[in-house]
Design an enzyme around this catalytic site. Sequence first.
Site, PDB file in Angstrom:
ATOM      1  CB  SER A  36      -0.892   0.012   1.249  1.00  0.00           C
ATOM      2  OG  SER A  36      -1.567   1.240   1.397  1.00  0.00           O
ATOM      3  CE1 TYR A  47      -4.546  -1.801   5.043  1.00  0.00           C
ATOM      4  CE2 TYR A  47      -3.424   0.253   4.468  1.00  0.00           C
ATOM      5  CZ  TYR A  47      -4.083  -0.905   4.087  1.00  0.00           C
ATOM      6  OH  TYR A  47      -4.269  -1.179   2.752  1.00  0.00           O
ATOM      7  CE  LYS A  81      -1.839  -3.669   3.276  1.00  0.00           C
ATOM      8  NZ  LYS A  81      -2.026  -4.908   2.471  1.00  0.00           N
TER       9      LYS A  81
END
Length: 250
Positions: A142, A155, A159
């Site tokens: 991401s 998150y 990533k």
Amino acid sequence: MEVTNKIVIITGAGSGIGKATAIHFAKYGATVVVSDINLESAQKVVDEIATNKGKAFAIKANVAKFEDVENLINTTVEKFGSLDVIVNNAGIGPNLLKTHESLLKDWDRVIAVNQTGVFYCMKVALQQFLKQGYGNIVNIASLAGLKASPSNISYSASKFAVVGMTKSAAMEYATKNIRVNAVCPGYTESALLDQLLNAKPEMDAVLKSVIPMKRYGKTSEIAEAVVWLASDSTKFITGQTITLDGGTSL
């Protein structure tokens, strides 16, 4: 793109980027194992591929469970005889809280799926690739794995880890005919983006203001890049992170 007759596993393929990627692989002639924690969603993707005369098969798997990952890959090899590509796409989002407010259960859940799940899939797939003498991994990271992403600690951590694992594994297996790359989508029309916009509708204008192209990415655009990295057109590419973000990282 040359992926005809390749055997491809895609995790989290019941919706979003995973679904689009499954459809694109099938369009280009690959046999696709559509894996998802929701078997009903996976089967709907298989049915859509079959309607368009593609080849696909559904397997339920929770990538946060090692035994599920082993079953996914072992079943694929038993059924088709080999594995050419695995696309580690399965992922979940956080609850958009600042770091000091973050819930331990949210951290554990996101890391288990987005980071540990990718590790499990890489570990088992690499064992198969070493046996057969070739293989290709494409990890879905991401933009949040390349730059600061506030109120997104779990998150972002997961990533950044995917990018690091991609580079480490690429170096380890570069002489073994095994390639490992990642794509880093920016804001893309998907369930994760919907989750953000539903929670904070005002973010739509904010996000588009920082995207030079002034629009979100489409899942089909991410899928095209994944299929390209998995194809025989990119044999000299490994350890790379391809950023698809409409210029946001600029």
